[in-house]
Each structure stands twice: as structure tokens, then as C-alpha cells.
Design a protein around this motif. Structure first.
Motif, PDB file in Angstrom:
ATOM      1  N   GLU A  62     -14.670 -82.311-111.841  1.00 37.73           N
ATOM      2  CA  GLU A  62     -13.826 -81.437-111.021  1.00 37.73           C
ATOM      3  C   GLU A  62     -12.651 -80.996-111.873  1.00 37.73           C
ATOM      4  OE1 GLU A  62     -11.254 -81.426-106.856  1.00 37.73           O
ATOM      5  OE2 GLU A  62     -12.285 -83.245-107.461  1.00 37.73           O
ATOM      6  N   VAL A  63     -12.254 -79.744-111.745  1.00 43.30           N
ATOM      7  CA  VAL A  63     -11.109 -79.236-112.488  1.00 43.30           C
ATOM      8  C   VAL A  63     -10.104 -78.682-111.482  1.00 43.30           C
ATOM      9  CG1 VAL A  63     -10.305 -77.644-114.268  1.00 43.30           C
ATOM     10  CG2 VAL A  63     -12.594 -78.649-114.458  1.00 43.30           C
ATOM     11  N   LEU A  64      -8.867 -79.140-111.610  1.00 44.91           N
ATOM     12  CA  LEU A  64      -7.771 -78.648-110.793  1.00 44.91           C
ATOM     13  C   LEU A  64      -6.832 -77.849-111.680  1.00 44.91           C
ATOM     14  CD1 LEU A  64      -6.887 -81.937-108.846  1.00 44.91           C
ATOM     15  CD2 LEU A  64      -8.375 -80.066-108.099  1.00 44.91           C
ATOM     16  N   SER A  77      -8.866 -82.327-115.488  1.00 39.55           N
ATOM     17  CA  SER A  77     -10.288 -82.500-115.205  1.00 39.55           C
ATOM     18  C   SER A  77     -10.535 -83.973-114.908  1.00 39.55           C
ATOM     19  CB  SER A  77     -11.163 -81.983-116.353  1.00 39.55           C
ATOM     20  OG  SER A  77     -10.856 -82.640-117.552  1.00 39.55           O
ATOM     21  N   LEU A  78     -11.436 -84.227-113.986  1.00 36.64           N
ATOM     22  CA  LEU A  78     -11.670 -85.580-113.511  1.00 36.64           C
ATOM     23  C   LEU A  78     -13.087 -85.739-113.021  1.00 36.64           C
ATOM     24  CD1 LEU A  78     -10.654 -85.550-109.910  1.00 36.64           C
ATOM     25  CD2 LEU A  78      -9.290 -84.109-111.404  1.00 36.64           C
ATOM     26  N   GLY A  79     -13.524 -86.968-112.980  1.00 40.24           N
ATOM     27  CA  GLY A  79     -14.871 -87.276-112.522  1.00 40.24           C
ATOM     28  C   GLY A  79     -15.130 -88.761-112.664  1.00 40.24           C
ATOM     29  N   SER A  95     -10.132 -87.043-117.358  1.00 41.65           N
ATOM     30  CA  SER A  95     -10.577 -86.798-118.734  1.00 41.65           C
ATOM     31  C   SER A  95      -9.652 -85.855-119.479  1.00 41.65           C
ATOM     32  CB  SER A  95     -12.016 -86.285-118.751  1.00 41.65           C
ATOM     33  OG  SER A  95     -12.160 -85.167-117.917  1.00 41.65           O
ATOM     34  N   ALA A  96      -8.830 -85.103-118.777  1.00 41.72           N
ATOM     35  CA  ALA A  96      -7.853 -84.220-119.424  1.00 41.72           C
ATOM     36  C   ALA A  96      -6.772 -83.859-118.418  1.00 41.72           C
ATOM     37  CB  ALA A  96      -8.520 -82.943-119.932  1.00 41.72           C
ATOM     38  N   ILE A 129      -9.199 -94.355-114.909  1.00 37.95           N
ATOM     39  CA  ILE A 129      -8.895 -94.570-116.316  1.00 37.95           C
ATOM     40  C   ILE A 129      -8.602 -93.224-116.965  1.00 37.95           C
ATOM     41  CG2 ILE A 129     -10.239 -96.697-116.567  1.00 37.95           C
ATOM     42  CD1 ILE A 129     -12.479 -94.945-117.852  1.00 37.95           C
ATOM     43  N   LEU A 130      -7.971 -93.292-118.123  1.00 38.80           N
ATOM     44  CA  LEU A 130      -7.791 -92.123-118.975  1.00 38.80           C
ATOM     45  C   LEU A 130      -7.562 -92.618-120.392  1.00 38.80           C
ATOM     46  CD1 LEU A 130      -4.538 -91.921-119.785  1.00 38.80           C
ATOM     47  CD2 LEU A 130      -4.376 -90.939-117.509  1.00 38.80           C
TER      48      LEU A 130
END
Length: 175
Positions: A62-64, A77-79, A95-96, A129-130
């Protein structure tokens, strides 16, 4: 400054590519080779964002975007967690997360991160996490103010042709 956090659309790909490049060029001098940073262009990042945002099937990522006064000022970006030592059913990953340098310190990053964490929690993840470049003290302070802590995992990334040491951060999510 009026900011809206929303899900990214295919039409945002060019603006996201520009944020991606500008933020790297501002955040990573001394941490990445200057020649590499100088060679980054939105055009080189655009195909990745066009592909990711143009996927018609449900996206794994998913991108916000944070839109400030009508322009994309940042994205996240996340998932599901991608690391082999985490359960992707219970651990999500940011992830970013990048912002245009001119809006650093304006609170937009905090709002964008809160929206990303809310989205991960709503998807049923219990933890997030990141990864952060070890020497990126500005980012590390930002994460630590938001409740993130290093969890002991460290990796060496050479995917861009030079070594980078990254530290994994983790935090609990609250529904």
C-alpha cells in the motif's frame, strides 16, 4: 499549510518518483557515494512507481501520500513484513517513508507515519518493522520519537553497488 494523507493513485507516480529522488539526495550525502546521488533522477524511479501504482490486482504494497497545498510532499509504502525471521501475518513493514526536504520538521512525516501505522493495525498486524541506514541519525531520531526501537537485526545492503549498513527498528501496533 493544508495537508491531506490519502492512498496513492497511478497519477501520483511522477510526483512520488520526484519525492523519492529529492529526499535521497538531501538525506544521504556522506552515507552514499555522491556520484550515485547526483545520478539519481525521477525518470529512473518512475517505471517502478508506474508499475506498483498501476497494478490492477490487489496490491501487496500500500502506498500513502501526504499532499500539501495540492502537491505531493511525501509518501510511505507499507505491507507485510518481508524478512525471513518475521511472521508476515502478524508483522507489517513500513518499507519506505520519504518527504520533500523543504517540509522536513513541519509535522507531515509524523502524520504520514501515523497513517501508515493505523493502516497496518487495521490490516491486523500486531507489530511493525522498518529498516534505516545506520548513519542516518536524523531518521533514527524521528523513529525513536515515534516509539520505534532497534530490535538487534542488522543487514548489509549492496544492491545499489556500494555497501550500506541498515538497522531494523520495531514497534507494537495498537488497534
Amino acid at each position: 499549510m493544508s495537508t491531506v494523507i490519502r492512498r496513492a493513485e497511478p497519477a501520483d507516480a511522477e510526483a512520488i518518483a520526484a519525492v523519492h529522488v529529492r529526499s535521497w539526495q538531501a538525506a544521504y550525502p556522506g552515507l552514499m557515494p555522491q556520484a550515485y546521488l547526483d545520478g539519481l533522477t525521477p525518470a529512473t524511479r518512475l517505471p517502478v512507481w508506474n508499475r506498483l501504482l498501476g497494478e490492477s490486482s490487489p496490491r501487496r504494497t500500500e502506498v500513502l501520500v501526504a499532499e500539501t497545498d495540492g502537491a505531493v510532499a511525501g509518501f510511505a509504502s507499507l505491507g507485510p513484513g518481508r524478512d525471513e525471521d518475521v511472521d508476515p501475518a502478524s508483522v507489517g513493514e513500513v518499507s519506505a517513508i520519504y518527504l520533500m526536504p523543504e517540509v522536513w520538521g513541519a509535522g507531515i512525516g509524523g502524520r504520514l507515519m501515523a497513517a501508515a501505522l493505523d493502516s497496518l493495525a487495521a490490516a491486523g498486524y500486531e507489530q511493525a518493522i522498518l529498516w534505516v541506514v545506520d548513519g542516518n541519525s536524523r531518521a533514527r531520531r524521528f523513529y525513536e520519537r515515534g516509539g520505534w526501537r532497534p530490535d538487534g537485526a542488522v543487514q548489509r545492503d549492496e544492491s545499489d553497488g556500494f555497501p550500506l549498513t541498515e538497522v531494523r527498528y520495531r514497534r507494537e501496533l495498537h488497534r
